[in-house]
Design a protein around this motif. Structure first.
Motif, mmCIF file in Angstrom:
data_model
loop_
_atom_site.group_PDB
_atom_site.id
_atom_site.type_symbol
_atom_site.label_atom_id
_atom_site.label_comp_id
_atom_site.label_asym_id
_atom_site.label_seq_id
_atom_site.Cartn_x
_atom_site.Cartn_y
_atom_site.Cartn_z
ATOM 1 N N ILE A 198 0.846 -1.192 0.000
ATOM 2 C CA ILE A 198 0.000 0.000 0.000
ATOM 3 C C ILE A 198 0.881 1.242 0.000
ATOM 4 C CG2 ILE A 198 -1.610 1.351 1.417
ATOM 5 C CD1 ILE A 198 -2.822 -1.056 -0.077
ATOM 6 N N ARG A 199 0.417 2.287 -0.702
ATOM 7 C CA ARG A 199 1.121 3.565 -0.716
ATOM 8 C C ARG A 199 0.334 4.593 0.095
ATOM 9 N NH1 ARG A 199 3.481 0.053 -2.173
ATOM 10 N NH2 ARG A 199 4.551 -0.342 -4.147
ATOM 11 N N ALA A 200 1.054 5.470 0.774
ATOM 12 C CA ALA A 200 0.435 6.480 1.619
ATOM 13 C C ALA A 200 1.120 7.822 1.388
ATOM 14 C CB ALA A 200 0.525 6.073 3.091
ATOM 15 N N THR A 201 0.665 8.846 2.110
ATOM 16 C CA THR A 201 1.239 10.182 2.010
ATOM 17 C C THR A 201 1.675 10.635 3.394
ATOM 18 O OG1 THR A 201 -0.249 10.687 0.163
ATOM 19 C CG2 THR A 201 0.821 12.557 1.259
ATOM 20 N N PHE A 202 2.933 11.057 3.513
ATOM 21 C CA PHE A 202 3.506 11.468 4.793
ATOM 22 C C PHE A 202 3.725 12.983 4.783
ATOM 23 C CE2 PHE A 202 4.262 7.003 4.630
ATOM 24 C CZ PHE A 202 4.324 6.558 5.945
ATOM 25 N N PHE A 203 3.008 13.683 5.652
ATOM 26 C CA PHE A 203 3.177 15.124 5.818
ATOM 27 C C PHE A 203 4.210 15.346 6.914
ATOM 28 C CE2 PHE A 203 -0.848 14.715 3.687
ATOM 29 C CZ PHE A 203 -0.884 15.811 2.836
ATOM 30 N N ILE A 204 5.425 15.654 6.491
ATOM 31 C CA ILE A 204 6.559 15.659 7.409
ATOM 32 C C ILE A 204 6.788 17.040 8.016
ATOM 33 C CG2 ILE A 204 7.648 13.714 6.226
ATOM 34 C CD1 ILE A 204 9.250 17.078 5.784
ATOM 35 N N VAL A 205 7.266 17.032 9.257
ATOM 36 C CA VAL A 205 7.723 18.251 9.926
ATOM 37 C C VAL A 205 9.197 18.419 9.599
ATOM 38 C CG1 VAL A 205 8.138 19.338 12.168
ATOM 39 C CG2 VAL A 205 5.983 18.125 11.739
ATOM 40 N N GLY A 206 9.570 19.579 9.083
ATOM 41 C CA GLY A 206 10.917 19.778 8.568
ATOM 42 C C GLY A 206 12.026 19.474 9.547
ATOM 43 N N GLU A 207 11.907 19.961 10.791
ATOM 44 C CA GLU A 207 12.987 19.753 11.744
ATOM 45 C C GLU A 207 13.151 18.269 12.087
ATOM 46 O OE1 GLU A 207 12.374 21.872 15.353
ATOM 47 O OE2 GLU A 207 10.512 20.820 15.890
#
Length: 288
Positions: free
Chosen positions: A131-140
């Protein structure tokens, strides 16, 4: 020194510089995008298939102290719009709360990582079911664990922008909003060679200046239609029940792989993901 025209990061840096000049022109008006479109009918889950509610179901969520309480004090926005379809190049100006589909494609999204405790476990579960997903990352966080950022991409998932330190963008002046989003985009471009095309505001809180900056940086804004409420840590069963009962074609599910201890999220995902697949749902990554 002149930038190398063959460097894939050059367009991002130009966007960053060009957008920085425009920040001072932005007003302070507030705008939350909504739509009167009707959501599709939810899936007819058999109650016998759902996990039993957590003993605290119906009770107020546990009290969250200090900085964590500030970090998660806002709720999802109402309404929905559509993202541009896969492969589309123009930036979409409105917040997408659902996928533009009539089929059973849905999106699993994870915010606030990458985190070395939970992100690898979530990746293993997704890998197990292809399965593929989307990761909304925090820059630090991503800057601290670039190897995890590369692992997310190597597994075929999308990396998206969730600001540098997770502040409420609507409480910041435009220049600081630009720094939060632009710094994260530049870091992702430096690490992966490609800047993110999607962004999610912390707490889901956008306004006209922050949406304009998001667009200037070449990103489309994304919200969610199902809040798993995993950030309240109600127990894996309650998280799974929330996701399954809210499921419908085009749903975007909000979960977290960082920002705190996420063992309950990991356990809930392992339980509900195969059941989604059994009911014909196909989780996909969000495309700009």
């Amino acid at each position: 020194m002149r930038a190398d025209e063959n460097d894939p990061r050059t367009p991002t840096r130009r966007l960053f510089l060009r957008g920085g000049l425009a920040v001072g022109l932005l007003g302070v008006g507030r705008l939350l995008t909504a739509s009167d479109a009707q959501p599709p009918q939810a899936a007819p889950w058999d109650a016998a298939e759902l996990p039993k509610p957590h003993p605290t179901a119906g009770a107020p969520p546990p009290r969250i102290q200090g900085a964590l309480a500030q970090r998660y004090r806002l709720r999802p926005m109402a309404g929905e719009t559509s993202l541009s379809g896969p492969g589309a190049s123009p930036v979409h100006p409105d917040v997408a709360f659902r996928l533009p589909t009539q089929g059973r494609e849905v999106a699993l999204t994870f915010d606030d990582g990458p985190d070395p405790r939970c992100t690898p476990k979530i990746l293993r579960t997704l890998r197990r079911h292809d399965i593929r997903a989307t990761f909304f990352i925090v820059g630090e966080s991503a800057a601290a664990f670039p190897g995890l950022l590369r692992e997310i991409v190597d597994d075929g998932h999308a990396v998206a922008n969730h600001s540098w330190t997770h502040p409420q963008l609507t409480a910041l002046p435009p220049a600081k909003v630009y720094d939060q989003l632009g710094r994260t985009s530049s870091m992702v471009a430096d690490t992966l060679g490609t800047a993110p095309r999607l962004a999610r505001a912390p707490y889901g809180a956008w306004d006209e200046p922050s949406l304009s900056i998001c667009s200037d940086l070449g990103m489309s804004p994304v919200g969610w239609s199902i809040d798993s409420a995993d950030w309240t840590r109600p127990g894996p069963k309650r998280i799974a029940t929330t996701v399954l009962r809210g499921m419908a074609p085009g749903a975007i599910v909000l979960s977290h792989d960082g920002g705190g201890e996420r063992a309950q999220t990991v356990a809930a995902l392992a339980w509900y993901l195969p059941r989604l697949l059994d009911h014909g749902y196909r989780p996909i990554r969000i495309e700009a």
